[in-house]
Design a protein around this motif. Structure first.
Motif, short mmCIF file in Angstrom:
data_model
loop_
_atom_site.label_atom_id
_atom_site.label_comp_id
_atom_site.label_asym_id
_atom_site.label_seq_id
_atom_site.Cartn_x
_atom_site.Cartn_y
_atom_site.Cartn_z
N LEU A 1 0.79 -1.25 -0.09
CA LEU A 1 -0.19 0.02 -0.04
C LEU A 1 0.82 1.05 0.12
CD1 LEU A 1 -2.73 1.10 0.27
CD2 LEU A 1 -2.62 1.04 2.82
N ILE A 2 2.00 1.23 0.70
CA ILE A 2 2.82 2.38 0.76
C ILE A 2 3.48 2.60 -0.56
CG2 ILE A 2 5.00 3.18 1.80
CD1 ILE A 2 4.35 1.99 4.38
N MET A 3 3.93 1.43 -1.15
CA MET A 3 4.45 1.62 -2.48
C MET A 3 3.65 2.23 -3.65
SD MET A 3 7.32 -1.32 -2.80
CE MET A 3 6.59 -2.77 -1.62
N ILE A 4 2.37 1.55 -3.67
CA ILE A 4 1.41 2.11 -4.55
C ILE A 4 0.99 3.34 -4.49
CG2 ILE A 4 -1.13 1.51 -5.45
CD1 ILE A 4 -0.46 -1.59 -4.77
N SER A 5 0.55 3.63 -3.01
CA SER A 5 0.46 5.11 -2.86
C SER A 5 1.25 6.18 -3.37
CB SER A 5 -0.22 5.42 -1.59
OG SER A 5 0.76 5.16 -0.74
N GLY A 6 2.48 5.66 -3.08
CA GLY A 6 3.71 6.75 -3.68
C GLY A 6 3.79 6.86 -4.98
N MET A 7 3.62 5.64 -5.62
CA MET A 7 3.71 5.59 -7.15
C MET A 7 2.37 6.51 -7.73
SD MET A 7 4.91 2.11 -8.45
CE MET A 7 3.98 0.89 -7.30
N LEU A 8 1.21 6.41 -7.00
CA LEU A 8 0.08 7.26 -7.50
C LEU A 8 0.20 8.58 -7.43
CD1 LEU A 8 -2.75 4.95 -6.50
CD2 LEU A 8 -1.88 5.40 -8.83
N ALA A 9 0.75 9.06 -6.05
CA ALA A 9 0.99 10.19 -5.69
C ALA A 9 2.12 11.05 -6.41
CB ALA A 9 1.49 10.60 -4.24
N GLY A 10 3.04 10.40 -7.07
CA GLY A 10 4.03 10.85 -7.75
C GLY A 10 3.57 11.16 -9.51
N ARG A 11 2.49 10.55 -9.72
CA ARG A 11 2.17 10.71 -11.08
C ARG A 11 1.60 12.16 -11.46
NH1 ARG A 11 -2.21 6.29 -12.56
NH2 ARG A 11 -1.76 7.51 -14.74
N ARG A 12 1.31 12.93 -10.28
CA ARG A 12 0.74 14.32 -10.65
C ARG A 12 2.02 15.09 -11.30
NH1 ARG A 12 -1.66 16.44 -5.16
NH2 ARG A 12 -0.34 18.09 -6.03
#
Length: 102
Positions: free
Chosen positions: A91-102
């Motif tokens: 969950l930490i890795m996926i949320s970091g990847m999603l947040a970094g897409r901005r």
């Protein structure tokens, strides 16, 4: 940096009040110095990353420290990773990847 060190020291002192004290010996002084030096260097590096780097990238990478420390605990000290901890790391890795897409 100063306030982080101050709060960490006071918080650590308060937590130590609830545990049994262990004396500093020649066997563990090198470990204590190593932890202190590397923690100081890491905090200085993170402070600089937030100052001169991309803040969102620095924040996402700082969240990964939880995953890396869990994996190191498993590899070095034989800690057992439960399904809950693996899901949390994912969950930490996926949320970091999603947040970094901005």
């Amino acid at each position: 940096m100063f306030y982080f060190a101050l709060i960490s020291s006071v918080g650590g002192l308060l937590l130590m009040c609830f545990e049994r004290w262990h004396p500093v010996t020649l066997e563990n002084v090198s470990l204590l110095l190593g932890v202190g030096v590397t923690a100081t260097l890491a905090q200085l590096a993170m402070t600089r990353a937030y100052k001169v780097g991309r803040k969102l990238t620095a924040a996402n990478l700082s969240y990964l420290t939880v995953c890396v420390s869990c994996l190191l605990g498993a590899l070095v000290w034989g800690d057992i990773l439960t399904m809950d901890s693996l899901l949390a790391m994912g969950l930490i890795m996926i949320s970091g990847m999603l947040a970094g897409r901005r």
